[in-house]
Design an enzyme around this catalytic site. Structure first.
Site, PDB file in Angstrom:
ATOM      1  N   ASN A  61      -3.729   9.876  -6.561  1.00 22.81           N
ATOM      2  CA  ASN A  61      -2.519  10.720  -6.577  1.00 22.81           C
ATOM      3  C   ASN A  61      -1.241   9.887  -6.477  1.00 22.81           C
ATOM      4  O   ASN A  61      -0.159  10.439  -6.248  1.00 22.81           O
ATOM      5  CB  ASN A  61      -2.579  11.710  -5.407  1.00 22.81           C
ATOM      6  CG  ASN A  61      -3.688  12.730  -5.586  1.00 22.81           C
ATOM      7  OD1 ASN A  61      -3.685  13.483  -6.556  1.00 22.81           O
ATOM      8  ND2 ASN A  61      -4.663  12.741  -4.683  1.00 22.81           N
TER       9      ASN A  61
ATOM     10  N   ASP B 227      -1.400  -0.537   6.112  1.00 17.73           N
ATOM     11  CA  ASP B 227      -1.542   0.152   7.409  1.00 17.73           C
ATOM     12  C   ASP B 227      -3.013   0.387   7.759  1.00 17.73           C
ATOM     13  O   ASP B 227      -3.300   1.025   8.761  1.00 17.73           O
ATOM     14  CB  ASP B 227      -0.826   1.510   7.392  1.00 17.73           C
ATOM     15  CG  ASP B 227      -1.594   2.514   6.560  1.00 17.73           C
ATOM     16  OD1 ASP B 227      -1.992   2.173   5.429  1.00 17.73           O
ATOM     17  OD2 ASP B 227      -1.832   3.634   7.051  1.00 17.73           O
TER      18      ASP B 227
ATOM     19  N   ARG C  91     -11.600   8.261  -2.181  1.00 23.07           N
ATOM     20  CA  ARG C  91     -11.921   9.676  -1.960  1.00 23.07           C
ATOM     21  C   ARG C  91     -13.420   9.939  -1.779  1.00 23.07           C
ATOM     22  O   ARG C  91     -13.823  10.613  -0.829  1.00 23.07           O
ATOM     23  CB  ARG C  91     -11.388  10.502  -3.140  1.00 23.07           C
ATOM     24  CG  ARG C  91     -11.378  11.989  -2.873  1.00 23.07           C
ATOM     25  CD  ARG C  91     -10.882  12.751  -4.082  1.00 23.07           C
ATOM     26  NE  ARG C  91      -9.584  12.271  -4.544  1.00 23.07           N
ATOM     27  CZ  ARG C  91      -9.076  12.535  -5.742  1.00 23.07           C
ATOM     28  NH1 ARG C  91      -9.745  13.287  -6.593  1.00 23.07           N
ATOM     29  NH2 ARG C  91      -7.893  12.048  -6.103  1.00 23.07           N
TER      30      ARG C  91
ATOM     31  N   ASP D 154       0.884  -1.162   0.000  1.00 24.14           N
ATOM     32  CA  ASP D 154       0.000   0.000   0.000  1.00 24.14           C
ATOM     33  C   ASP D 154       0.928   1.220   0.000  1.00 24.14           C
ATOM     34  O   ASP D 154       2.110   1.098   0.358  1.00 24.14           O
ATOM     35  CB  ASP D 154      -0.859  -0.053   1.266  1.00 24.14           C
ATOM     36  CG  ASP D 154      -1.617   1.220   1.499  1.00 24.14           C
ATOM     37  OD1 ASP D 154      -2.257   1.706   0.551  1.00 24.14           O
ATOM     38  OD2 ASP D 154      -1.568   1.745   2.636  1.00 24.14           O
TER      39      ASP D 154
ATOM     40  N   ASP E  93       0.000   5.048   0.975  1.00 20.63           N
ATOM     41  CA  ASP E  93      -0.192   5.995   2.085  1.00 20.63           C
ATOM     42  C   ASP E  93      -0.111   5.269   3.425  1.00 20.63           C
ATOM     43  O   ASP E  93      -0.904   4.366   3.688  1.00 20.63           O
ATOM     44  CB  ASP E  93      -1.563   6.676   1.972  1.00 20.63           C
ATOM     45  CG  ASP E  93      -1.690   7.556   0.747  1.00 20.63           C
ATOM     46  OD1 ASP E  93      -0.938   8.529   0.642  1.00 20.63           O
ATOM     47  OD2 ASP E  93      -2.544   7.268  -0.111  1.00 20.63           O
TER      48      ASP E  93
ATOM     49  N   SER F  32      -5.316   5.473  -3.924  1.00 19.38           N
ATOM     50  CA  SER F  32      -5.148   6.897  -4.224  1.00 19.38           C
ATOM     51  C   SER F  32      -4.996   7.175  -5.710  1.00 19.38           C
ATOM     52  O   SER F  32      -4.208   6.546  -6.414  1.00 19.38           O
ATOM     53  CB  SER F  32      -3.925   7.445  -3.494  1.00 19.38           C
ATOM     54  OG  SER F  32      -3.669   8.766  -3.935  1.00 19.38           O
TER      55      SER F  32
ATOM     56  N   GLY G  99      -7.187   4.286   3.986  1.00 21.02           N
ATOM     57  CA  GLY G  99      -7.387   3.190   3.040  1.00 21.02           C
ATOM     58  C   GLY G  99      -8.670   3.301   2.223  1.00 21.02           C
ATOM     59  O   GLY G  99      -8.871   2.580   1.257  1.00 21.02           O
TER      60      GLY G  99
HETATM   61  C1  BG6 Z   1      -5.697   5.984   0.405  1.00 17.84           C
HETATM   62  C2  BG6 Z   1      -5.688   6.788   1.687  1.00 17.84           C
HETATM   63  O1  BG6 Z   1      -4.423   5.498   0.141  1.00 17.84           O
HETATM   64  O2  BG6 Z   1      -6.134   6.781  -0.689  1.00 17.84           O
HETATM   65  C3  BG6 Z   1      -7.065   7.392   1.920  1.00 17.84           C
HETATM   66  O3  BG6 Z   1      -5.348   5.962   2.778  1.00 17.84           O
HETATM   67  C4  BG6 Z   1      -7.496   8.202   0.694  1.00 17.84           C
HETATM   68  O4  BG6 Z   1      -7.046   8.199   3.071  1.00 17.84           O
HETATM   69  C5  BG6 Z   1      -7.436   7.321  -0.547  1.00 17.84           C
HETATM   70  O5  BG6 Z   1      -8.818   8.687   0.868  1.00 17.84           O
HETATM   71  C6  BG6 Z   1      -7.781   8.102  -1.816  1.00 17.84           C
HETATM   72  O6  BG6 Z   1      -6.794   9.069  -2.004  1.00 17.84           O
HETATM   73  P1  BG6 Z   1      -6.799  10.175  -3.134  1.00 17.84           P
HETATM   74  O7  BG6 Z   1      -5.359  10.631  -3.173  1.00 17.84           O
HETATM   75  O8  BG6 Z   1      -7.217   9.531  -4.416  1.00 17.84           O
HETATM   76  O9  BG6 Z   1      -7.755  11.246  -2.722  1.00 17.84           O
HETATM   77 MG    MG Z   2      -2.607   3.096   3.690  1.00 15.37          MG
END
Ligand code: BG6
Ligand code: MG
Length: 222
Positions: A121, A173, A52, A12, A14, A119, A49
């Protein structure tokens, strides 16, 4: 009886490779304040985890049905805009302890590596911390339809690596991520806030001092 041989480790992002919690919190807090919704660090922990849009629904709580789909999209985009600005602060120094060493060991032992993150991002974060080319494959929130605890992200990562999920360790995590890894059929290894979660195969506070040999040991004792 099957002889378990570790073929790949799927990480993972984040909270495992880099801590982005505080940035998520600052960005979501801005939305919560604007909408007059109480939101603290404990509430933020529940979003770990989770994708969004699902996170936004959790933040809005009982009020989620008062918002149109368009308004929710706007709020999620606003949050992401703030979050992306904050991510500009990330540097390779933010890589969590033990990550670089473990990646080097796994590579030396011929164990493939991937990122499996909800994510959208992911690519940007990997670029900021200088790990863009450090994994054999990357699967992000842009590649999946269903966020963790659905196993889609880990099944796809194993497929892209050319291995079976059952021959992989998933490092997570978040409880939702451990559930996703288990549902994919992988061996799950919890770090950070998921450490102690009863459904994880093994756990540690973090990846500090973690070796490829220890990963293989966990795996063979499953
Ligand atoms: C996960 C995070 O990795 O990604 C979450 O733990 C987050 O908290 C999710 O909401 C989505 O992230 P992003 O960057 O697409 O907004
Ligand atoms: Mg995570």
């Amino acid at each position: 009886m099957k002889q378990w041989e570790l073929r790949a480790v799927i990480f993972d992002l984040d909270g495992v490779i880099v801590s982005t919690d505080v940035y998520h919190f600052r960005a979501w807090k801005q939305i919560a304040d604007q909408e007059g919704i109480p939101f603290d660090r404990k509430d933020n922990d529940k979003l770990r985890g989770v994708g969004r849009m699902e996170s936004l629904d959790l933040l809005l709580g009982e009020r989620k049905n008062l918002y149109t789909a368009e308004r929710k999209q706007e709020l999620a985009e606003q949050k992401n805009c703030v979050y992306r600005k904050l991510l500009q602060e990330l540097t390779p120094q933010d890589i969590l302890p033990g990550v670089i060493e473990l990646l080097a060991e796994l590579k030396k032992d011929g164990i493939r590596t991937a990122i499996g993150s909800s994510s959208k991002n992911t690519e940007y974060i990997l670029l900021r911390i200088g790990l863009k080319d450090s994994f054999d494959t990357v699967v992000s929130g842009n590649d999946i339809k269903r966020s963790k605890p659905d196993p889609e992200v880990y099944i796809l990562a194993a497929k892209k690596l050319g291995v079976l999920p059952e021959d992989c360790i998933v490092v997570e995590d978040a409880k939702a991520g451990i559930d996703a890894g288990n549902a994919a059929g992988a061996f799950t290894f919890a770090v950070g806030s998921a450490c102690g979660y009863s459904r994880a195969g093994a756990c540690r506070a973090d990846l500090r001092g973690m070796t490829s040999a220890q990963m293989k040991d966990f795996f063979s004792c499953r």
